[in-house]
Design an enzyme around this catalytic site. Structure first.
Site, PDB file in Angstrom:
ATOM      1  N   GLU A 229      38.906  38.639  32.064  1.00 60.25           N
ATOM      2  CA  GLU A 229      40.290  38.725  31.636  1.00 60.25           C
ATOM      3  C   GLU A 229      40.684  39.942  32.457  1.00 60.25           C
ATOM      4  OE1 GLU A 229      41.941  37.069  29.848  1.00 60.25           O
ATOM      5  OE2 GLU A 229      40.338  35.746  28.850  1.00 60.25           O
ATOM      6  N   CYS A 263      47.248  45.894  30.058  1.00 59.25           N
ATOM      7  CA  CYS A 263      47.306  44.879  31.104  1.00 59.25           C
ATOM      8  C   CYS A 263      48.474  43.880  31.105  1.00 59.25           C
ATOM      9  CB  CYS A 263      46.048  44.243  30.985  1.00 59.25           C
ATOM     10  SG  CYS A 263      45.581  43.482  29.488  1.00 59.25           S
TER      11      CYS A 263
END
Length: 501
Positions: A229, A263
């Site tokens: 991720e 993010c």
């Protein structure tokens, strides 16, 4: 057949993970997994319950540690993201684990003919989870819950950058778990590179693409599958007829979540050329309203450390030196940026061009770049030239222009008119594509990530496939082969003609 785990070192015995080496922890968990076999639903649900209870019982100490790790970080944000935010997926995993783990009968009709086909959903064994510093609980506890639902043991390594938070977790974890089930790995066990070398059964990593590539390379040496991720420069497109005030408010707020250190924060935004000035003014006005003070404002999240502070300030300075214009919110009487408090003022950049470092680097801070566009294709071309982002933001109606953007770009997700709402849905995956990651989790997607789909077939048919496939081949075998070829040629011919029409 599943069964309850026989845990020889019971939760509550306070056996610290730091009393064992990294290799010993892995061997302890692997041995326990083999000894106990596949855990039943009650055991899995109990582990998920204890994971959630650990967070809730220690929420005050956890949020205080997060505040100390960052310098300043609002308690409300830490609770929402790193405590209560974890409970959404943990609750979903707990409610559905028993259902997801059931063996599936794939074909009932063929089973009646003697060809039984079943699909098992087996745990992998020991899952290694490596977390980042920006949300050190959300991005470790949630995948741990998925791993528990799938029947695995967990070795969890939060970021060493948020060391105080990691210390709290390592200290309280033995009150809730045996190290055979769940162990928190700290810097005393070595660095992240040491953890990446472990021959676990699945490695889950959240962090930067650069470190993710290193983790994947180390895991590959042991043939360990990975879920990555990662980050990426997330673009936003403001539609031609979108409300500019609403667009500015949304993107100004989204950029400043956790001080921009997410993010999923929008990194750069495309605005219709005629509306760039209005958009810029309204973003700055929104920031000024939200942050009347910054330097001593405990609700303004600090940049995590000196390294990142200097990197972000350097990106701004490089862009300005090469011709970009910066628009900043600096309250009266304050000198910003401030290296001691590690606080950078909300910054909007215009006039950014190729050759500036900020064009290439993910900012991960309170900086938003604005680009004008005349035609939607300009925005799409620039997005596609920058690598696939973790998410793509759209501001406007759910219309044909959004459909065109979706058809002509790739990203981990698409988020329209709000910040990362797919995180709140149990029915949607969270994950990237290309440079922003591989694999996904949340809800049943997380259960599947940490499970092995295991095929089971049992035949009572009078004809044996093994006999048909081995010599000697008779005239009957030849005739059967010829019939198959004629049948498939007819079927393929029909399909091809239909396709041509």
């Amino acid at each position: 057949m599943t069964k309850p785990a026989d845990v020889s070192v019971r939760a509550g015995d306070k056996v610290s993970s730091e009393s064992h080496t990294l290799s010993e922890l892995l061997e302890i968990q692997k041995a326990a997994f083999l000894r106990d076999g596949i855990p039943d639903a009650k055991t899995r649900i109990d582990r998920i319950n204890r994971l959630g209870q650990m967070l809730l019982d220690n929420a005050d100490e956890i949020t205080a540690a997060l505040d100390a790790d960052f310098g300043t970080r609002p308690r409300e944000l830490s609770i929402a993201a790193d405590v209560a935010g974890c409970m959404i997926d943990l609750t979903h995993q707990r409610r559905h684990a028993a259902e997801w783990m059931k063996e599936t009968n794939v074909s009932k009709v063929q089973g009646l003919l003697g060809f039984k086909q079943r699909l098992r959903h087996d745990p992998l064994g020991v899952v290694g989870i490596m977390g980042p510093w920006n949300f050190p609980l959300q991005l470790t506890i949630v995948p741990a819950g998925s791993a528990f639902a799938a029947g695995n043991r967990v070795l969890m390594r939060p970021s060493s950058i948020t060391a105080k938070t990691t210390d709290v977790l390592a200290r309280v974890a033995p009150d809730y778990f045996s190290i055979e089930e769940f162990a928190v790995v700290t810097s005393k066990h070595g660095g992240g590179a040491d953890f990446a070398k472990l021959p676990v059964d699945h490695m889950f990593f959240t962090g930067s693409p650069e470190v993710g590539a290193s983790v994947a390379a180390e895991a590959a040496k042991n043939l360990v599958p990975v879920t990555l991720e990662l980050g990426g420069k997330n673009p936003a497109i403001v539609d031609v007829d979108a409300d500019i005030s609403a667009a500015a408010t949304f993107l100004a707020d989204a950029r400043m979540v956790n001080g921009g250190q997410v993010c999923l924060c929008p990194d750069y935004v495309f605005v219709p050329e005629s509306k760039v000035g209005e958009f810029t003014d309204k973003v700055i006005a929104r920031w000024a309203d939200n942050f009347p003070t910054i330097l001593k404002n405990t609700q303004y999240t600090s940049t995590i450390n000196d390294k990142n502070y200097e990197r972000i300030v350097g990106l701004i300075d490089d862009a300005v030196d090469l011709g970009a214009t910066k628009h900043q919110v600096i309250p009266a009487g304050e000198q910003l940026p401030d290296a001691t408090a590690r606080k950078i003022p909300p910054t909007l950049l215009t006039g950014v061009k190729a050759g500036m470092k900020i064009e290439e680097d993910e900012v991960f801070g309170p900086v938003l770049t604005v680009y004008p566009y005349r035609d939607q294709k300009e925005a799409i071309d620039k997005i596609n030239s920058a690598g696939h982002p973790l998410t793509l933001y759209w501001v406007g109606d759910d219309n044909e222009r959004l459909a065109y953007v979706a058809d002509h770009t790739r990203s981990g997700s698409i988020s329209g008119n709000d910040f990362a709402l797919h995180l709140l849905s149990a029915g949607l995956p969270f994950g990237g594509v290309g440079r922003s990651g591989m694999g996904n989790y949340h809800g049943e997607f997380g259960f599947e990530t940490f499970s092995h789909a295991r095929a089971v077939t049992v035949s009572t048919m009078p004809i044996k496939f093994s006999e048909l496939m081995s010599a000697p081949f008779t005239k009957s075998d030849t005739r059967l082969t010829d019939v198959q070829m004629k049948m498939w040629n007819v079927i393929q011919g029909r399909a091809s003609r239909k396709s041509r029409k």
